[in-house]
Design a protein around this motif. Structure first.
Motif, PDB file in Angstrom:
ATOM      1  N   PRO A  68       0.754  -1.226   0.007  1.00  0.00           N
ATOM      2  CA  PRO A  68       0.012   0.163   0.173  1.00  0.00           C
ATOM      3  C   PRO A  68       0.962   1.258  -0.077  1.00  0.00           C
ATOM      4  N   ARG A  69       1.896   1.351   0.775  1.00  0.00           N
ATOM      5  CA  ARG A  69       2.539   2.621   0.674  1.00  0.00           C
ATOM      6  C   ARG A  69       3.386   2.707  -0.539  1.00  0.00           C
ATOM      7  N   PHE A  70       3.773   1.616  -1.226  1.00  0.00           N
ATOM      8  CA  PHE A  70       4.521   1.524  -2.684  1.00  0.00           C
ATOM      9  C   PHE A  70       3.347   2.344  -3.651  1.00  0.00           C
ATOM     10  N   ALA A  71       2.258   1.988  -3.330  1.00  0.00           N
ATOM     11  CA  ALA A  71       1.109   2.414  -4.304  1.00  0.00           C
ATOM     12  C   ALA A  71       0.910   4.039  -4.086  1.00  0.00           C
ATOM     13  N   GLN A  72       1.021   4.406  -2.906  1.00  0.00           N
ATOM     14  CA  GLN A  72       0.935   5.720  -2.610  1.00  0.00           C
ATOM     15  C   GLN A  72       2.171   6.503  -3.419  1.00  0.00           C
ATOM     16  N   ALA A  73       3.237   5.828  -3.175  1.00  0.00           N
ATOM     17  CA  ALA A  73       4.559   6.549  -3.791  1.00  0.00           C
ATOM     18  C   ALA A  73       4.352   6.668  -5.166  1.00  0.00           C
ATOM     19  N   LEU A  74       3.818   5.437  -5.942  1.00  0.00           N
ATOM     20  CA  LEU A  74       3.543   5.875  -7.303  1.00  0.00           C
ATOM     21  C   LEU A  74       2.841   6.752  -7.800  1.00  0.00           C
ATOM     22  N   GLU A  75       1.727   6.844  -6.892  1.00  0.00           N
ATOM     23  CA  GLU A  75       0.614   7.929  -7.197  1.00  0.00           C
ATOM     24  C   GLU A  75       0.995   9.352  -7.035  1.00  0.00           C
ATOM     25  N   GLY A  76       2.112   9.527  -6.235  1.00  0.00           N
ATOM     26  CA  GLY A  76       2.686  10.742  -6.095  1.00  0.00           C
ATOM     27  C   GLY A  76       3.685  11.191  -7.089  1.00  0.00           C
ATOM     28  N   THR A  77       3.953  10.578  -8.256  1.00  0.00           N
ATOM     29  CA  THR A  77       4.958  10.628  -9.210  1.00  0.00           C
ATOM     30  C   THR A  77       4.249  11.577 -10.396  1.00  0.00           C
ATOM     31  N   ARG A  78       4.753  12.185 -11.056  1.00  0.00           N
ATOM     32  CA  ARG A  78       4.226  13.097 -12.416  1.00  0.00           C
ATOM     33  C   ARG A  78       5.064  12.655 -13.596  1.00  0.00           C
ATOM     34  N   SER A  79       6.038  11.876 -13.660  1.00  0.00           N
ATOM     35  CA  SER A  79       6.815  11.470 -14.899  1.00  0.00           C
ATOM     36  C   SER A  79       7.393  10.080 -14.811  1.00  0.00           C
ATOM     37  N   PHE A  80       7.805   9.611 -15.798  1.00  0.00           N
ATOM     38  CA  PHE A  80       8.772   8.419 -15.937  1.00  0.00           C
ATOM     39  C   PHE A  80       9.785   8.442 -14.923  1.00  0.00           C
ATOM     40  N   ARG A  81      10.541   9.401 -15.151  1.00  0.00           N
ATOM     41  CA  ARG A  81      11.726   9.503 -14.211  1.00  0.00           C
ATOM     42  C   ARG A  81      11.618   9.814 -12.699  1.00  0.00           C
ATOM     43  N   GLN A  82      10.460  10.417 -12.385  1.00  0.00           N
ATOM     44  CA  GLN A  82      10.032  10.395 -10.973  1.00  0.00           C
ATOM     45  C   GLN A  82       9.586   9.067 -10.526  1.00  0.00           C
ATOM     46  N   ALA A  83       8.840   8.510 -11.308  1.00  0.00           N
ATOM     47  CA  ALA A  83       8.476   6.859 -11.043  1.00  0.00           C
ATOM     48  C   ALA A  83       9.686   6.074 -10.998  1.00  0.00           C
ATOM     49  N   ARG A 120       2.488  -3.600 -12.030  1.00  0.00           N
ATOM     50  CA  ARG A 120       2.117  -3.913 -12.995  1.00  0.00           C
ATOM     51  C   ARG A 120       0.821  -3.370 -13.475  1.00  0.00           C
ATOM     52  N   GLN A 121      -0.237  -3.091 -12.382  1.00  0.00           N
ATOM     53  CA  GLN A 121      -1.576  -2.635 -12.718  1.00  0.00           C
ATOM     54  C   GLN A 121      -1.411  -1.128 -12.712  1.00  0.00           C
ATOM     55  N   TRP A 122      -0.581  -0.268 -12.556  1.00  0.00           N
ATOM     56  CA  TRP A 122      -0.526   0.903 -12.177  1.00  0.00           C
ATOM     57  C   TRP A 122      -0.703   1.702 -13.597  1.00  0.00           C
ATOM     58  N   GLN A 123      -1.675   2.676 -13.579  1.00  0.00           N
ATOM     59  CA  GLN A 123      -1.847   3.518 -14.796  1.00  0.00           C
ATOM     60  C   GLN A 123      -1.763   5.028 -14.608  1.00  0.00           C
ATOM     61  N   PRO A 124      -0.678   5.417 -14.509  1.00  0.00           N
ATOM     62  CA  PRO A 124      -0.407   6.683 -14.378  1.00  0.00           C
ATOM     63  C   PRO A 124      -0.953   7.824 -15.453  1.00  0.00           C
ATOM     64  N   GLU A 125      -1.286   8.769 -15.141  1.00  0.00           N
ATOM     65  CA  GLU A 125      -1.906   9.934 -16.225  1.00  0.00           C
ATOM     66  C   GLU A 125      -0.814  10.158 -17.260  1.00  0.00           C
ATOM     67  N   PHE A 126       0.501  10.032 -16.835  1.00  0.00           N
ATOM     68  CA  PHE A 126       1.535  10.567 -17.964  1.00  0.00           C
ATOM     69  C   PHE A 126       1.640   9.247 -18.939  1.00  0.00           C
ATOM     70  N   GLY A 127       1.108   8.024 -18.605  1.00  0.00           N
ATOM     71  CA  GLY A 127       1.049   6.960 -19.433  1.00  0.00           C
ATOM     72  C   GLY A 127       2.466   6.167 -19.288  1.00  0.00           C
ATOM     73  N   LEU A 128       2.407   4.982 -19.543  1.00  0.00           N
ATOM     74  CA  LEU A 128       3.479   3.893 -19.783  1.00  0.00           C
ATOM     75  C   LEU A 128       3.535   3.056 -20.954  1.00  0.00           C
ATOM     76  N   THR A 129       4.738   3.051 -21.657  1.00  0.00           N
ATOM     77  CA  THR A 129       4.692   2.086 -22.453  1.00  0.00           C
ATOM     78  C   THR A 129       5.259   0.632 -21.889  1.00  0.00           C
ATOM     79  N   ASP A 130       5.143  -0.240 -22.835  1.00  0.00           N
ATOM     80  CA  ASP A 130       5.501  -1.776 -22.274  1.00  0.00           C
ATOM     81  C   ASP A 130       6.886  -1.552 -22.061  1.00  0.00           C
ATOM     82  N   THR A 131       7.524  -0.801 -22.549  1.00  0.00           N
ATOM     83  CA  THR A 131       9.141  -0.894 -22.545  1.00  0.00           C
ATOM     84  C   THR A 131       9.598  -0.176 -21.069  1.00  0.00           C
ATOM     85  N   GLU A 132       8.867   0.980 -20.977  1.00  0.00           N
ATOM     86  CA  GLU A 132       8.873   1.661 -19.554  1.00  0.00           C
ATOM     87  C   GLU A 132       8.460   0.925 -18.432  1.00  0.00           C
TER      88      GLU A 132
END
Length: 413
Positions: free
Chosen positions: A64-79, A128-140
């Motif tokens: 759960p804490r990891f999911a929160q950390a992911l949601e706080g990112t705004r770019s691939f580099r931050q993620a 694996r299930q995360w869908q950020p607003e900035f989008g992720l390609t398969d490679t990313e």
């Protein structure tokens, strides 16, 4: 409201281009990849035993804490930075727990390796299930998963110090496996890696520093070069290395020979591989590699309650033959490997890859494989996730592997 306006503007531009050209935006970024389905390993996570292990170790808060950390990112580099940081924190937390630092956060014994395994799977499932607003390609997404795997296994944080007056030792362990047979399983090699990472031991020749990492029980990761990628920069700095895995009941084996063959036993993803061990430059690939650990000294030493053997037996197809035979004295000249002393599963393969890397780098250092006893529950325990005998067996195995490493360091030049 600003996000809605931006999205409407983007849609308007796309419709205008389509009206003028008859085609969509050719230069647009690749569409975000859909979330991936859970893996076989991740699907086991919802069963009662993994949830109990996480709850009784306090590691149920990790995902759960990891999911929160992911949601706080705004770019691939931050993620990516968040993934590496969170993965490293999980490894450090598991090491600290095993070595008695900080609160235990639960009633499971500190020597338990299973919280790390199941907590990592919770994290990979979130990613694996995360869908950020900035989008992720398969490679990313694949890159993020790889960074999470490496950082949460200690693979990218091994830190052999420079200087003189002490020895540097590399040791590796494994995840639990055969989980469909008994999902409660722990792997004493992984527990040993957690107990020894970053520790110093006293030897007759002075102090020695141990750095460890844990590897997955998955054929594909090995084919992708995870062992070589981790050890290539470490072995040249090391004075000794040993790969460790769980082996046979009631005994420890120092495996003399390692074979270039995968025997097909299913891995943690229930995938089977029967083939020659895939390595780079297969044209120069030997059928066998050999331990350079001081096996005579290790067998002769009093290291603990489990008997220790110099295991020379292999399975081979003799030169000119077609049928595999068991050879108690080791491989014969020109033979084709079908099983090393450590079998033909990933235990044998990590030993083969590590010793082949040693040889290809031209290193003359002691290195090889140690098979621990099978970690057994107490008599009659078929449902509980732990018991006193189970803990005693694991603690004794950890202590005996530490003693074997000490003997190897003292005996080596």
């Amino acid at each position: 409201m600003s996000r809605i306006r931006v999205r409407l503007d983007v849609v308007g531009v796309a419709l205008l281009v389509l009206a003028l050209t008859g085609s969509p935006l050719a230069a647009a970024d690749p569409a975000p990849a859909p979330a991936s389905p859970f893996t076989v390993e991740e699907q086991r996570l919802d069963k009662a035993v993994p949830q109990e292990i996480l709850r009784r170790s306090g590691f149920d808060t990790v995902a759960p804490r990891f999911a929160q950390a992911l949601e706080g990112t705004r770019s691939f580099r931050q993620a990516e930075r968040a993934v590496v940081r969170q993965g490293a924190q999980l490894w450090d937390r598991a090491v600290d727990r095993a070595q008695g630092r900080g609160p235990a956060r639960g009633d499971l014994s500190r020597d338990d390796d299973r919280p790390l395994y199941w907590a990592r799977l919770g994290m990979t499932r979130e990613l694996r299930q995360w869908q950020p607003e900035f989008g992720l390609t398969d490679t990313e997404r694949a890159r993020l998963l790889d960074r999470l795997e490496r950082s949460s296994r200690g693979q990218d944080s091994m830190d052999l110090p420079a200087g003189r007056g002490f020895k540097r030792i590399v040791m590796t362990g494994f995840d639990p496996f055969t989980l469909d047979r008994d999902i409660r399983i722990s792997n004493p090699s992984g527990a040993t890696a957690l107990a020894l990472d970053g520790t110093w031991i006293r030897t007759a020749d002075g102090p020695a520093r141990i750095e460890t990492a844990v590897f997955p029980v998955r054929w594909q990761d090995f084919a992708d070069g995870t062992v070589e990628r981790t050890l290539r920069t470490q072995l040249p700095k090391a004075d000794l290395f040993t790969t460790v895995s769980q082996g046979r009941v009631g005994r420890i084996d120092i495996e003399r020979s390692n074979g270039a063959w995968r025997g097909g036993f299913g891995d943690n993803e229930n995938v089977s591989r029967t083939e020659t061990v895939p390595v780079t430059d297969p044209a120069s690939q030997p059928q066998w590699t050999t331990t350079t650990l001081p096996y005579k000294a290790i067998v002769a030493a009093q290291t603990g309650r489990f008997p220790v053997y110099d295991n020379t037996t292999v399975t081979e197809i003799p030169q000119g033959g077609t049928t595999p035979v068991v050879s108690p004295g080791g491989p014969t000249p020109g033979s084709t490997a079908r099983a090393g002393g450590g079998g033909n599963y990933l235990s044998n393969e990590i030993a083969y890859r590590a010793t082949l890397l040693r040889d290809r780098l031209g290193l003359e250092i002691p290195g090889g494989h140690v098979h621990t006893p099978v970690l057994q529950f107490g008599t009659g325990n078929t449902t509980e996730i732990t018991d006193p005998e189970f803990v005693r067996n694991r603690v004794d195995i950890i202590g005996q592997v530490r003693a074997i490493i000490r003997v190897a360091a003292e005996t080596s030049g």
